[in-house]
Enzyme design. Sequence first.
Site, PDB file in Angstrom:
ATOM      1  N   ASN A  10       5.749 -12.113 -16.385  1.00 41.49           N
ATOM      2  CA  ASN A  10       5.219 -10.810 -15.785  1.00 41.49           C
ATOM      3  C   ASN A  10       3.559 -10.926 -15.435  1.00 41.49           C
ATOM      4  O   ASN A  10       2.863 -10.900 -16.551  1.00 41.49           O
ATOM      5  CB  ASN A  10       5.326  -9.506 -16.356  1.00 41.49           C
ATOM      6  CG  ASN A  10       4.777  -8.301 -15.997  1.00 41.49           C
ATOM      7  OD1 ASN A  10       4.249  -8.169 -14.903  1.00 41.49           O
ATOM      8  ND2 ASN A  10       4.698  -7.027 -16.723  1.00 41.49           N
ATOM      9  N   LYS A  12       1.434  -9.132 -14.287  1.00 39.22           N
ATOM     10  CA  LYS A  12       0.533  -7.983 -14.287  1.00 39.22           C
ATOM     11  C   LYS A  12      -0.691  -8.104 -13.381  1.00 39.22           C
ATOM     12  O   LYS A  12      -0.267  -8.719 -12.120  1.00 39.22           O
ATOM     13  CB  LYS A  12       0.003  -7.753 -15.526  1.00 39.22           C
ATOM     14  CG  LYS A  12       1.128  -7.870 -16.927  1.00 39.22           C
ATOM     15  CD  LYS A  12       0.691  -7.372 -18.115  1.00 39.22           C
ATOM     16  CE  LYS A  12       2.049  -7.396 -18.973  1.00 39.22           C
ATOM     17  NZ  LYS A  12       1.983  -6.695 -20.400  1.00 39.22           N
ATOM     18  N   HIS A  95       8.139  -0.635 -16.450  1.00 37.84           N
ATOM     19  CA  HIS A  95       7.296  -1.216 -17.360  1.00 37.84           C
ATOM     20  C   HIS A  95       6.496  -0.290 -18.063  1.00 37.84           C
ATOM     21  O   HIS A  95       6.191   0.744 -17.552  1.00 37.84           O
ATOM     22  CB  HIS A  95       6.152  -2.344 -16.637  1.00 37.84           C
ATOM     23  CG  HIS A  95       5.743  -3.183 -17.716  1.00 37.84           C
ATOM     24  ND1 HIS A  95       4.459  -2.763 -18.258  1.00 37.84           N
ATOM     25  CD2 HIS A  95       6.082  -4.231 -18.046  1.00 37.84           C
ATOM     26  CE1 HIS A  95       4.236  -3.604 -19.287  1.00 37.84           C
ATOM     27  NE2 HIS A  95       4.932  -4.592 -19.214  1.00 37.84           N
ATOM     28  N   GLU A  97       3.418  -0.077 -19.053  1.00 44.68           N
ATOM     29  CA  GLU A  97       2.254   0.140 -18.322  1.00 44.68           C
ATOM     30  C   GLU A  97       2.382   1.220 -17.053  1.00 44.68           C
ATOM     31  O   GLU A  97       1.385   2.092 -17.005  1.00 44.68           O
ATOM     32  CB  GLU A  97       1.691  -1.099 -17.809  1.00 44.68           C
ATOM     33  CG  GLU A  97       1.159  -1.729 -19.192  1.00 44.68           C
ATOM     34  CD  GLU A  97       0.970  -3.420 -19.291  1.00 44.68           C
ATOM     35  OE1 GLU A  97       1.258  -4.077 -17.990  1.00 44.68           O
ATOM     36  OE2 GLU A  97       1.210  -3.921 -20.320  1.00 44.68           O
ATOM     37  N   GLU A 167      10.929  -3.980 -24.584  1.00 42.53           N
ATOM     38  CA  GLU A 167       9.495  -4.282 -24.790  1.00 42.53           C
ATOM     39  C   GLU A 167       8.828  -3.262 -25.681  1.00 42.53           C
ATOM     40  O   GLU A 167       8.413  -2.257 -25.211  1.00 42.53           O
ATOM     41  CB  GLU A 167       8.664  -4.394 -23.328  1.00 42.53           C
ATOM     42  CG  GLU A 167       9.113  -5.369 -22.579  1.00 42.53           C
ATOM     43  CD  GLU A 167       8.071  -6.011 -21.734  1.00 42.53           C
ATOM     44  OE1 GLU A 167       7.895  -7.022 -21.483  1.00 42.53           O
ATOM     45  OE2 GLU A 167       7.382  -5.195 -20.855  1.00 42.53           O
ATOM     46  N   GLY A 173       0.791  -7.321 -25.515  1.00 35.58           N
ATOM     47  CA  GLY A 173      -0.664  -7.863 -25.485  1.00 35.58           C
ATOM     48  C   GLY A 173      -1.365  -7.613 -26.739  1.00 35.58           C
ATOM     49  O   GLY A 173      -2.723  -7.709 -26.827  1.00 35.58           O
ATOM     50  N   SER A 213       4.024 -10.181 -26.731  1.00 37.83           N
ATOM     51  CA  SER A 213       3.682 -11.289 -27.357  1.00 37.83           C
ATOM     52  C   SER A 213       4.588 -12.391 -27.672  1.00 37.83           C
ATOM     53  O   SER A 213       4.507 -13.239 -28.623  1.00 37.83           O
ATOM     54  CB  SER A 213       2.995 -10.709 -28.592  1.00 37.83           C
ATOM     55  OG  SER A 213       1.943  -9.835 -28.557  1.00 37.83           O
TER      56      SER A 213
HETATM   57  P1  13P Z   1       2.629  -9.841 -23.291  1.00 40.84           P
HETATM   58  O1  13P Z   1       3.444 -11.038 -23.370  1.00 40.84           O
HETATM   59  O2  13P Z   1       1.171 -10.359 -22.755  1.00 40.84           O
HETATM   60  O3  13P Z   1       2.299  -9.073 -24.749  1.00 40.84           O
HETATM   61  O4  13P Z   1       3.190  -8.922 -22.554  1.00 40.84           O
HETATM   62  C1  13P Z   1       4.546  -8.683 -22.584  1.00 40.84           C
HETATM   63  C2  13P Z   1       4.850  -7.841 -21.271  1.00 40.84           C
HETATM   64  O5  13P Z   1       4.420  -6.480 -21.066  1.00 40.84           O
HETATM   65  C3  13P Z   1       5.639  -8.341 -20.414  1.00 40.84           C
HETATM   66  O6  13P Z   1       5.972  -7.457 -19.213  1.00 40.84           O
END
Ligand code: 13P
Length: 251
Positions: A10, A12, A95, A97, A167, A173, A213
Amino acid sequence: MARRKIIAGNWKMNKTPSEAKELVNTLKPLVENPDVDVVYCVPAIDIVPVGEAIRGTNVQLGAENMSDQDKGAYTGEISADMLLDAGVKFVIIGHSERRGYYHEDDAFLNRKVLKAFEKGLTPILCCGESLEQREAGVTLDWIRLQIKSDLQGVTAEQAKTMVIAYEPIWAIGTGKTATADQAEEVCGAIRSTIAEIYDTDTAEAIRIQYGGSMNAGNCKELLAKPDIDGGLIGGAALKPDFGKIVNYNKD
Ligand code: 13P
């Protein structure tokens, strides 16, 4: 039959179109693994150039979001038909976010899931708890509620083909990964919820990813768990490390 692992990046809001092509080319020799499905979920503006850059490789194309509407006066939105025409197969829906920063709720996400299936896209439906929820001991209740709400009206045949990504918000992150046991507990609970909504065949077929992560160092232990069928990778998907995750089963 064993479920095939699915490792998805992903990206982002990272990589301009030219940077995106460069990243695909860097990763190309690193992400070859015939045992694994590899997907790049990329920003909308990168979909066309990445689609061209992955042609002839084992990588499949994904989007990070999609409208719940077919077409028309929805400024700034992107429809399922647009994604399909550009070669997209997978779409991330819900997601954390999007849920958090853009207030996408379960009723809205349910409409997106139904739209994706109606059009022939495979949803990667995300769920996950906050740190407060984990500390309050309501993680499994919360995840069950998200899954049940977001899958309203989805048939067993459709559910079998989809991907669910667990997640935990506190692990995204932050460099703080869920332990393999914590991740397995929730992924197992998601599978049981699917068995409860549908049946055991559907629960055995659906693929459940862990995200938060995940990196080259911790992926092996997470992917060894029986209910973890892959990863949804953020930061590490933008680096050569992604190739190591895809090849978690080598050496
Ligand atoms: P990270 O791997 O940067 O923690 O992000 C995970 C994520 O949100 C994937 O959709």
